[in-house]
Design a protein around this motif. Structure first.
Motif, PDB file in Angstrom:
ATOM      1  N   VAL A  44      -6.191 -43.753  -6.157  1.00 21.30           N
ATOM      2  CA  VAL A  44      -4.734 -43.640  -6.354  1.00 21.30           C
ATOM      3  C   VAL A  44      -4.187 -42.506  -5.480  1.00 21.30           C
ATOM      4  CG1 VAL A  44      -2.897 -43.195  -8.026  1.00 21.30           C
ATOM      5  CG2 VAL A  44      -4.896 -44.544  -8.704  1.00 21.30           C
ATOM      6  N   GLN A  45      -4.902 -41.393  -5.468  1.00 21.08           N
ATOM      7  CA  GLN A  45      -4.473 -40.280  -4.608  1.00 21.08           C
ATOM      8  C   GLN A  45      -4.577 -40.653  -3.124  1.00 21.08           C
ATOM      9  OE1 GLN A  45      -6.020 -35.865  -3.735  1.00 21.08           O
ATOM     10  NE2 GLN A  45      -5.397 -36.135  -5.855  1.00 21.08           N
ATOM     11  N   ALA A  46      -5.624 -41.374  -2.757  1.00 24.86           N
ATOM     12  CA  ALA A  46      -5.761 -41.798  -1.359  1.00 24.86           C
ATOM     13  C   ALA A  46      -4.576 -42.672  -0.945  1.00 24.86           C
ATOM     14  CB  ALA A  46      -7.070 -42.558  -1.155  1.00 24.86           C
ATOM     15  N   ALA A 137      -3.878 -34.671 -14.197  1.00 21.43           N
ATOM     16  CA  ALA A 137      -4.294 -35.720 -15.138  1.00 21.43           C
ATOM     17  C   ALA A 137      -5.765 -36.082 -14.930  1.00 21.43           C
ATOM     18  CB  ALA A 137      -3.396 -36.945 -14.978  1.00 21.43           C
ATOM     19  N   ASP A 138      -6.198 -36.132 -13.645  1.00 18.89           N
ATOM     20  CA  ASP A 138      -7.624 -36.385 -13.349  1.00 18.89           C
ATOM     21  C   ASP A 138      -8.511 -35.376 -14.080  1.00 18.89           C
ATOM     22  OD1 ASP A 138      -6.679 -38.168 -11.411  1.00 18.89           O
ATOM     23  OD2 ASP A 138      -7.101 -36.831  -9.713  1.00 18.89           O
ATOM     24  N   ILE A 139      -8.072 -34.123 -13.977  1.00 15.04           N
ATOM     25  CA  ILE A 139      -8.915 -33.023 -14.459  1.00 15.04           C
ATOM     26  C   ILE A 139      -8.895 -32.930 -15.981  1.00 15.04           C
ATOM     27  CG2 ILE A 139      -9.138 -30.491 -14.447  1.00 15.04           C
ATOM     28  CD1 ILE A 139      -8.046 -30.591 -11.515  1.00 15.04           C
ATOM     29  N   ASP A 152      -9.223 -25.036  -0.471  1.00 21.26           N
ATOM     30  CA  ASP A 152      -7.904 -25.650  -0.288  1.00 21.26           C
ATOM     31  C   ASP A 152      -7.382 -26.300  -1.568  1.00 21.26           C
ATOM     32  OD1 ASP A 152      -9.932 -27.650  -0.099  1.00 21.26           O
ATOM     33  OD2 ASP A 152      -8.453 -29.012   0.747  1.00 21.26           O
ATOM     34  N   GLN A 153      -8.275 -26.471  -2.540  1.00 17.96           N
ATOM     35  CA  GLN A 153      -7.860 -27.122  -3.790  1.00 17.96           C
ATOM     36  C   GLN A 153      -7.433 -26.120  -4.864  1.00 17.96           C
ATOM     37  OE1 GLN A 153      -7.719 -30.698  -4.271  1.00 17.96           O
ATOM     38  NE2 GLN A 153      -7.704 -30.320  -2.077  1.00 17.96           N
ATOM     39  N   ALA A 154      -7.484 -24.831  -4.548  1.00 18.45           N
ATOM     40  CA  ALA A 154      -7.105 -23.815  -5.547  1.00 18.45           C
ATOM     41  C   ALA A 154      -5.685 -24.037  -6.090  1.00 18.45           C
ATOM     42  CB  ALA A 154      -7.262 -22.412  -4.965  1.00 18.45           C
TER      43      ALA A 154
HETATM   44  N1  TRP Z   1      -7.540 -33.597  -3.798  1.00 23.65           N
HETATM   45  C1  TRP Z   1      -8.973 -33.652  -3.638  1.00 23.65           C
HETATM   46  C2  TRP Z   1      -9.267 -33.606  -2.125  1.00 23.65           C
HETATM   47  O1  TRP Z   1      -8.410 -33.909  -1.333  1.00 23.65           O
HETATM   48  C3  TRP Z   1      -9.597 -34.893  -4.231  1.00 23.65           C
HETATM   49  C4  TRP Z   1      -9.400 -34.973  -5.722  1.00 23.65           C
HETATM   50  C5  TRP Z   1      -8.672 -35.915  -6.405  1.00 23.65           C
HETATM   51  C6  TRP Z   1      -9.950 -34.102  -6.705  1.00 23.65           C
HETATM   52  N2  TRP Z   1      -8.727 -35.682  -7.726  1.00 23.65           N
HETATM   53  C7  TRP Z   1      -9.492 -34.597  -7.961  1.00 23.65           C
HETATM   54  C8  TRP Z   1     -10.766 -32.960  -6.649  1.00 23.65           C
HETATM   55  C9  TRP Z   1      -9.817 -33.925  -9.148  1.00 23.65           C
HETATM   56  C10 TRP Z   1     -11.076 -32.315  -7.841  1.00 23.65           C
HETATM   57  C11 TRP Z   1     -10.619 -32.788  -9.079  1.00 23.65           C
HETATM   58  O2  TRP Z   1     -10.377 -33.292  -1.759  1.00 23.65           O
END
Ligand code: TRP
Length: 341
Positions: A44-46, A137-139, A152-154
Motif C-alpha cells: 500500500v505504501q509502495a 497503523a502498520d506499527i 531516515d525512518q526516525a
Molecule cells: N517506510 C519504510 C521504508 O521506506 C517501509 C515501511 C513501511 C516500514 N511500513 C513500515 C518500516 C513499518 C518500518 C515499519 O523503508
C-alpha cells in the motif's frame, strides 16, 4: 515477549545496502528469540508513489519475499505478511488521520526530501503526503515495542509515538503502544555507498546497487567497475584508501579474522604503491561472492517455487490479521464505535 515490526516497500529487489543496513540485523533479532517478529511487505505504501505502476509493485512482492527467505528470515519465527491484505491497517489509518494536523504532515523531513527527489507532475497526492500516518497503523496494529529501521525512518517513529500518545490520552485508554526505533550503529554500516562511490548511498534508482540476486558474472562486472582512487593511475603509484569504495566495502564485508589481516596488508601495500586496483577488486569479489553465494542459491530455490512463497505469505498474512482484529476491537471500544459488541 516483546513485539517487533518492520517492513519494506516492494519497489525492487533488495541489495547489499539493505543487507548491511537492516536485513542481517533483522535476522539476528529474529534469532535472539526475544521478540514476536512481524515483517511487512508494504505494498500500500509502495503504491503511494507507484499508483500508476501496479505490475511493478505486484512483481516485487514476491521478489522481496524471496530476498527475505534467502537471507534467513524464517516464517516459523517471523510473520511475513502483505500490507494490503490486512485491512485493519486501513481502518486505523482513517482513525489516526483525525489526530494529525496538515501542518504536522507537511513537516516530516523524510517526506519532504522524497518530494524533492520525486516528480509528481500533477501535484502531491494526499496518499503520499500522509503515508507516515498509515505507517503508524502498520506499527501499532500489532502493538510493536520495537521497530528496527534506517535512520531516515526516525520521523515515522516519532509520528507514530505522537499518534499513540494522543490516542491514549483523548480516548482515556492505554490500548496503543509507543514504539522505540532500533537504528543501525556505526556510520559505515548504516549507509553503504553505491558502487559509483562519492558518498551516494546504494539505491536501485541510482543504478549503483549490487543485488542479493546478482549472478557471479554480474557481481564481478560490478566490482570491476567500482569507484576507487582517481589519482591512482599506475600500479606503482601510491593510492588512497579514504573515499575508495573498494576499501570501504572491504571494511564492511571482510570481517573474518583472516580477512581483516589480509585487508590490512592490502591497505599498506596500496598506500605505499605497487598494488593495482585489479588485485584489490579480485579480493573484494572473492569476499562478496563468499557472502552472496549461499544467499543466491537459497534465493534460487524459492524463486523457482513461487507457489511455496505465496503459501508462506498467505499464512503470515492470516496470522497478522488475527492480531490486527484484536487490536481493532480494543480501538473501537475506546472510540465508542463498537456498536454491536
Ligand atoms: N517506510 C519504510 C521504508 O521506506 C517501509 C515501511 C513501511 C516500514 N511500513 C513500515 C518500516 C513499518 C518500518 C515499519 O523503508
Amino acid at each position: 515477549m516483546k513485539t517487533l515490526l518492520t517492513g519494506d516497500r516492494p519497489t525492487g529487489q533488495l541489495h547489499l545496502g539493505h543487507f548491511v543496513g537492516s536485513l542481517r540485523n533483522r535476522v539476528a533479532l529474529q534469532d535472539s528469540g526475544e521478540y514476536a517478529c512481524f515483517v511487512e511487505i508494504a505494498d500500500v505504501q509502495a503504491l503511494t508513489d507507484n499508483f500508476a505502476n501496479p505490475q511493478k509493485v505486484r512483481d516485487n512482492v514476491t521478489e522481496v519475499a524471496c530476498d527475505y527467505l534467502a537471507v534467513g528470515l524464517d516464517p516459523a519465527k517471523t510473520t511475513i505478511f502483505i500490507q494490503s491484505l490486512v485491512p485493519v491497517i486501513a481502518d486505523l489509518t482513517i482513525y489516526y488521520m483525525n489526530l494529525v494536523t496538515l501542518a504536522r504532515v507537511e513537516r516530516n523531513p523524510t517526506v519532504k526530501s522524497e518530494l524533492r527527489d520525486k516528480d509528481f507532475g500533477a501535484g502531491i497526492p494526499v496518499g503520499f503526503a500522509t503515508y507516515p500516518i498509515s505507517q503508524a497503523a502498520d506499527i501499532t496494529f500489532c502493538k510493536a515495542d520495537v521497530v528496527p529501521v534506517g535512520a531516515d525512518q526516525a520521523p515515522m517513529i516519532e509520528q507514530t509515538r505522537e499518534i499513540v500518545r494522543d490516542f491514549n490520552r483523548i480516548y482515556g485508554c492505554d490500548v496503543l503502544k509507543e514504539p522505540e526505533g532500533i537504528y543501525p550503529d556505526g556510520d559505515k554500516v548504516a549507509r553503504l555507498p553505491g558502487i559509483t562511490g562519492n558518498d551516494t548511498k546504494m539505491s536501485k534508482s541510482l543504478n549503483n546497487a549490487i543485488f542479493l540476486a546478482d549472478d557471479p558474472d554480474t557481481l564481478r562486472k560490478k566490482v570491476k567497475s567500482m569507484y576507487t582512487d582517481p589519482t591512482h593511475l599506475k600500479v606503482a603509484d601510491p593510492g588512497h584508501i579514504e573515499g575508495n569504495t573498494v576499501f570501504t566495502y572491504l571494511d564492511v564485508f571482510a570481517t573474518a579474522p583472516d580477512q581483516v589481516a589480509e585487508v590490512a596488508a592490502l591497505k599498506e601495500q596500496y598506500q605505499a604503491g605497487g598494488l593495482g586496483d585489479v588485485k584489490v577488486k579480485d579480493y573484494l569479489f572473492e569476499v562478496l561472492d563468499g557472502l552472496l553465494a549461499p544467499i543466491r542459491e537459497r534465493r534460487a530455490t524459492f524463486a523457482a517455487d513461487k507457489a511455496q512463497v505465496l503459501a508462506m505469505l498467505r499464512d503470515g498474512t492470516e496470522r497478522a490479521n488475527a492480531v490486527a482484529q484484536q487490536t481493532l476491537a480494543e480501538v473501537k471500544h475506546a472510540m465508542k464505535i463498537d456498536y454491536f459488541a
